[in-house]
Write a protein that holds these residues in place. Sequence first.
Motif, PDB file in Angstrom:
ATOM      1  N   LYS A   1      36.099  29.971  33.135  1.00 19.20           N
ATOM      2  CA  LYS A   1      37.031  30.992  32.661  1.00 19.20           C
ATOM      3  C   LYS A   1      36.543  31.538  31.323  1.00 19.20           C
ATOM      4  N   VAL A   2      36.676  32.851  31.189  1.00 21.21           N
ATOM      5  CA  VAL A   2      36.311  33.519  29.943  1.00 21.21           C
ATOM      6  C   VAL A   2      37.500  34.346  29.461  1.00 21.21           C
ATOM      7  N   GLU A   3      37.529  34.607  28.160  1.00 23.22           N
ATOM      8  CA  GLU A   3      38.633  35.359  27.564  1.00 23.22           C
ATOM      9  C   GLU A   3      38.413  36.866  27.660  1.00 23.22           C
ATOM     10  N   TRP A   4      37.201  37.283  27.898  1.00 17.89           N
ATOM     11  CA  TRP A   4      36.833  38.694  27.789  1.00 17.89           C
ATOM     12  C   TRP A   4      36.801  39.445  29.118  1.00 17.89           C
ATOM     13  N   ALA A   5      37.296  38.867  30.183  1.00  8.84           N
ATOM     14  CA  ALA A   5      37.186  39.491  31.510  1.00  8.84           C
ATOM     15  C   ALA A   5      37.732  40.920  31.526  1.00  8.84           C
ATOM     16  N   TYR A   6      38.900  41.121  30.943  1.00  8.14           N
ATOM     17  CA  TYR A   6      39.512  42.444  31.015  1.00  8.14           C
ATOM     18  C   TYR A   6      38.863  43.454  30.064  1.00  8.14           C
ATOM     19  N   GLU A   7      38.036  42.974  29.159  1.00  7.06           N
ATOM     20  CA  GLU A   7      37.306  43.893  28.272  1.00  7.06           C
ATOM     21  C   GLU A   7      36.244  44.670  29.043  1.00  7.06           C
ATOM     22  N   VAL A   8      35.748  44.096  30.133  1.00  8.37           N
ATOM     23  CA  VAL A   8      34.696  44.746  30.920  1.00  8.37           C
ATOM     24  C   VAL A   8      35.166  45.108  32.334  1.00  8.37           C
ATOM     25  N   TRP A   9      36.351  44.691  32.690  1.00  9.05           N
ATOM     26  CA  TRP A   9      36.839  44.805  34.060  1.00  9.05           C
ATOM     27  C   TRP A   9      36.761  46.233  34.610  1.00  9.05           C
ATOM     28  N   ASP A  10      37.377  47.175  33.901  1.00 10.48           N
ATOM     29  CA  ASP A  10      37.449  48.550  34.416  1.00 10.48           C
ATOM     30  C   ASP A  10      36.074  49.173  34.586  1.00 10.48           C
ATOM     31  N   GLU A  11      35.196  48.899  33.649  1.00 17.13           N
ATOM     32  CA  GLU A  11      33.836  49.428  33.769  1.00 17.13           C
ATOM     33  C   GLU A  11      33.137  48.830  34.997  1.00 17.13           C
TER      34      GLU A  11
ATOM     35  N   SER B   1      25.404  46.110  42.486  1.00 12.53           N
ATOM     36  CA  SER B   1      25.127  44.695  42.718  1.00 12.53           C
ATOM     37  C   SER B   1      25.650  43.834  41.570  1.00 12.53           C
ATOM     38  N   ARG B   2      25.342  44.240  40.365  1.00 12.81           N
ATOM     39  CA  ARG B   2      25.792  43.470  39.192  1.00 12.81           C
ATOM     40  C   ARG B   2      27.305  43.429  39.113  1.00 12.81           C
ATOM     41  N   ALA B   3      27.933  44.587  39.318  1.00 11.75           N
ATOM     42  CA  ALA B   3      29.393  44.637  39.252  1.00 11.75           C
ATOM     43  C   ALA B   3      30.021  43.688  40.267  1.00 11.75           C
ATOM     44  N   ALA B   4      29.507  43.699  41.474  1.00 13.79           N
ATOM     45  CA  ALA B   4      30.056  42.821  42.510  1.00 13.79           C
ATOM     46  C   ALA B   4      29.902  41.354  42.128  1.00 13.79           C
ATOM     47  N   GLN B   5      28.723  40.990  41.656  1.00 17.14           N
ATOM     48  CA  GLN B   5      28.484  39.600  41.283  1.00 17.14           C
ATOM     49  C   GLN B   5      29.345  39.191  40.083  1.00 17.14           C
ATOM     50  N   PHE B   6      29.429  40.063  39.085  1.00 19.68           N
ATOM     51  CA  PHE B   6      30.200  39.737  37.879  1.00 19.68           C
ATOM     52  C   PHE B   6      31.692  39.664  38.193  1.00 19.68           C
ATOM     53  N   LEU B   7      32.218  40.619  38.957  1.00 17.23           N
ATOM     54  CA  LEU B   7      33.646  40.590  39.282  1.00 17.23           C
ATOM     55  C   LEU B   7      34.003  39.378  40.134  1.00 17.23           C
ATOM     56  N   ALA B   8      33.134  39.013  41.058  1.00 21.60           N
ATOM     57  CA  ALA B   8      33.388  37.807  41.860  1.00 21.60           C
ATOM     58  C   ALA B   8      33.501  36.589  40.948  1.00 21.60           C
ATOM     59  N   GLY B   9      32.627  36.504  39.963  1.00 21.89           N
ATOM     60  CA  GLY B   9      32.687  35.392  39.014  1.00 21.89           C
ATOM     61  C   GLY B   9      33.888  35.473  38.095  1.00 21.89           C
ATOM     62  N   LEU B  10      34.256  36.682  37.706  1.00 22.72           N
ATOM     63  CA  LEU B  10      35.380  36.855  36.781  1.00 22.72           C
ATOM     64  C   LEU B  10      36.743  36.666  37.445  1.00 22.72           C
ATOM     65  N   ALA B  11      36.777  36.537  38.756  1.00 20.53           N
ATOM     66  CA  ALA B  11      38.049  36.354  39.457  1.00 20.53           C
ATOM     67  C   ALA B  11      38.816  35.145  38.914  1.00 20.53           C
ATOM     68  N   ILE B  12      38.121  34.116  38.488  1.00 17.43           N
ATOM     69  CA  ILE B  12      38.807  32.929  37.940  1.00 17.43           C
ATOM     70  C   ILE B  12      39.403  33.204  36.562  1.00 17.43           C
ATOM     71  N   SER B  13      39.000  34.298  35.950  1.00 21.24           N
ATOM     72  CA  SER B  13      39.499  34.689  34.623  1.00 21.24           C
ATOM     73  C   SER B  13      40.454  35.868  34.738  1.00 21.24           C
ATOM     74  N   ASP B  14      41.121  35.973  35.864  1.00 21.93           N
ATOM     75  CA  ASP B  14      41.960  37.120  36.203  1.00 21.93           C
ATOM     76  C   ASP B  14      43.396  36.692  36.508  1.00 21.93           C
ATOM     77  N   PRO B  15      44.166  36.297  35.475  1.00 24.16           N
ATOM     78  CA  PRO B  15      45.531  35.833  35.735  1.00 24.16           C
ATOM     79  C   PRO B  15      46.445  36.923  36.300  1.00 24.16           C
ATOM     80  N   GLU B  16      46.092  38.187  36.105  1.00 19.51           N
ATOM     81  CA  GLU B  16      46.901  39.291  36.635  1.00 19.51           C
ATOM     82  C   GLU B  16      46.595  39.571  38.110  1.00 19.51           C
ATOM     83  N   LYS B  17      45.627  38.862  38.661  1.00 15.97           N
ATOM     84  CA  LYS B  17      45.206  39.010  40.067  1.00 15.97           C
ATOM     85  C   LYS B  17      44.768  40.438  40.399  1.00 15.97           C
ATOM     86  N   ARG B  18      44.091  41.072  39.468  1.00 12.68           N
ATOM     87  CA  ARG B  18      43.562  42.413  39.712  1.00 12.68           C
ATOM     88  C   ARG B  18      42.536  42.401  40.841  1.00 12.68           C
TER      89      ARG B  18
END
Length: 181
Positions: A34-44, A58-75
């Motif tokens: 889990k990271v604190e900065w997920a939503y800082e880069v999420w929209d981009e 490709s990068r976006a897909a890989q990063f968002l898949a990883g950031l899912a655990i840092s997504d308490p809003e379930k975006r």
Amino acid sequence: MDKIMKSNFENLEGSDKELQYEAITAILAATQKKVEWAYEVWDELVDWLTDADNHRRSRAAQFLAGLAISDPEKRILTVFPTLWEVTKDPRFVTARHSLQAIWRVGLAGEEQKNLVLNHFIDRFQNGAGEKHYTLRRFDMIQGLKDLYDELKDENIKRTALELIELEEDPKYRKKYSAVWK
């Protein structure tokens, strides 16, 4: 986000391929927890899922898949259909990298896990017309194994083994089964 991680995201857009690779590696490593900065880069990153540049997709897909655990809003639940589309990208390497990473969404919670499982089941059963389909099937079976290894959910294992039994070619059934040995 600290300076180092901010620098990693900046380096993704630079011309130095070595710095890009180091940045990708560092970001992927950071998203293992889990990271604190997920939503800082999420929209981009969501915008990148449909970018003309296949590297960004490709990068976006890989990063968002990883950031899912840092997504308490379930975006991720809203973004998932677009993320899933990248696993079908016309550029095979882009599609494959995305497919190999998407299982990580399932680590974010029960709803996310079921979403991944249902998409894997449907694609395994109905995607036979896809190019390199046996390789894609292998990636899905490997993704299920990775998800099982993290969650120890017997339903995941049972699902994977049932999918493997659907494979009619003994050569590929053996290959997929080897993932679970």
